[in-house]
Design a protein around this motif. Structure first.
Motif, short mmCIF file in Angstrom:
data_model
loop_
_atom_site.label_atom_id
_atom_site.label_comp_id
_atom_site.label_asym_id
_atom_site.label_seq_id
_atom_site.Cartn_x
_atom_site.Cartn_y
_atom_site.Cartn_z
N SER A 62 0.62 -1.13 -0.01
CA SER A 62 0.01 0.03 -0.18
C SER A 62 0.78 1.33 0.06
CB SER A 62 -0.87 0.15 0.99
OG SER A 62 -1.76 1.29 1.02
N ILE A 63 0.53 2.28 -1.13
CA ILE A 63 1.53 3.43 -1.23
C ILE A 63 0.54 4.48 -0.95
CG2 ILE A 63 3.08 4.66 -2.45
CD1 ILE A 63 3.80 1.77 -2.24
N GLY A 64 1.08 5.34 -0.02
CA GLY A 64 0.35 6.38 0.47
C GLY A 64 0.08 7.70 -0.32
N SER A 65 -0.62 8.59 -0.24
CA SER A 65 -0.81 9.55 -1.20
C SER A 65 -0.19 10.92 -0.56
CB SER A 65 -2.40 10.07 -1.38
OG SER A 65 -2.94 10.61 -0.13
N ASP A 66 0.15 12.17 -1.51
CA ASP A 66 0.90 13.25 -0.99
C ASP A 66 0.34 14.34 -2.11
OD1 ASP A 66 2.27 14.66 0.47
OD2 ASP A 66 4.30 14.27 -0.66
N THR A 67 0.68 15.56 -1.57
CA THR A 67 0.33 16.85 -2.34
C THR A 67 1.63 17.62 -2.41
OG1 THR A 67 -1.67 16.75 -1.88
CG2 THR A 67 -1.06 18.86 -2.55
N ALA A 68 1.95 18.17 -3.69
CA ALA A 68 3.05 18.92 -3.81
C ALA A 68 2.93 20.20 -4.76
CB ALA A 68 4.46 17.97 -4.34
N VAL A 69 3.89 20.87 -4.72
CA VAL A 69 3.68 22.13 -5.99
C VAL A 69 4.00 21.51 -7.22
CG1 VAL A 69 4.78 24.50 -6.51
CG2 VAL A 69 4.39 23.65 -4.07
N SER A 70 3.26 22.08 -8.13
CA SER A 70 3.30 21.62 -9.54
C SER A 70 3.72 22.94 -10.51
CB SER A 70 2.05 21.18 -10.19
OG SER A 70 0.86 22.17 -10.29
N LEU A 71 4.49 22.51 -11.40
CA LEU A 71 5.20 23.53 -12.47
C LEU A 71 4.83 23.12 -13.69
CD1 LEU A 71 8.11 24.60 -10.70
CD2 LEU A 71 5.97 25.95 -10.73
N THR A 72 4.16 23.62 -14.86
CA THR A 72 3.88 23.29 -16.27
C THR A 72 4.64 24.31 -17.07
OG1 THR A 72 1.70 23.99 -16.17
CG2 THR A 72 2.00 21.77 -15.54
N ALA A 73 4.88 23.94 -18.34
CA ALA A 73 5.32 24.59 -19.42
C ALA A 73 4.68 24.08 -20.63
CB ALA A 73 6.75 24.88 -19.70
#
Length: 209
Positions: A62-73
């Motif tokens: 079982s792998i837990g979830s996480d939230t991070a900052v995203s950047l797109t170009a």
């Protein structure tokens, strides 16, 4: 000028104003997604692995979830068609086997996609994308010894929409699927493959240059 002529001139002026107003949408998306333009985005993204992550070391993983900052170009090679690179700050995931916490890992999932933005001629513009994901794992930690997770290549698909708020800015919500599988080893011995295959949900601000 006679009264009748004044009325005709006034009516013509009002009609011209109404026609020009109706001819121009509230926010014109044709230039926002035009060939040669660049879009840069910043926001947050949540990576939520699927519930069944395979069998590792003879136990359900079982792998837990996480939230991070995203950047797109994103660069538009044609009107409404863009090539997008997704990057993010590192994600930190807890790892459990058979319901017991046994360690953690960090990862980065850069993803390159081709997106098609549907020409709606309005503020709301949905899009779809297809591409490839590369995921690299690092800083694996476990009290059981030395844990290693191999890097992963896989397909990625996305679905989202922009809400244009200015001539150069839009708010974006999108959902992605990433095919992420990693071979795991403990103290040099293979212990199985973790099937992560997450669904990601992101919210960001997009700026056009």
């Amino acid at each position: 000028m006679t009264t009748l002529r004044k009325l005709r001139v006034s009516a013509f002026g009002v009609g011209a104003v109404l026609a020009s107003t109706l001819a121009v949408p509230a926010v014109a998306d044709s230039s926002f997604y035009s060939q040669g333009s660049w879009h840069f985005g910043a926001g947050v993204i949540n990576v939520n692995p699927k519930s069944d992550n395979g069998t590792v070391a003879g136990a359900d993983a079982s792998i837990g979830s996480d939230t991070a900052v995203s950047l797109t170009a994103e660069y538009f090679i044609r009107d409404n068609i863009g090539i997008e690179l997704l990057a993010a700050t590192p994600f930190d995931h807890d790892i459990a086997l058979g319901g017991s916490h046994i360690g953690s890992t960090k990862h980065l999932p850069p993803t390159l996609s081709v997106n098609y933005h549907f020409p709606t001629k309005g503020k709301f513009t949905p899009f779809v994308g297809l591409g490839v994901n590369y995921t690299t794992f690092f800083e694996e930690e476990t009290p059981l010894g030395t844990l290693e997770l191999d890097d992963s290549f896989g397909l990625a698909a996305s679905l989202g929409a922009d809400w244009q708020i200015t001539d150069h800015g839009a708010l974006r919500v999108n959902v992605r699927y990433m095919d992420i599988d990693t071979d795991a080893s403990l103290n040099g011995a293979d212990i199985g493959t973790a099937e992560i295959d997450p669904i990601t949900v992101g919210v960001s601000y997009i700026h056009r240059f």
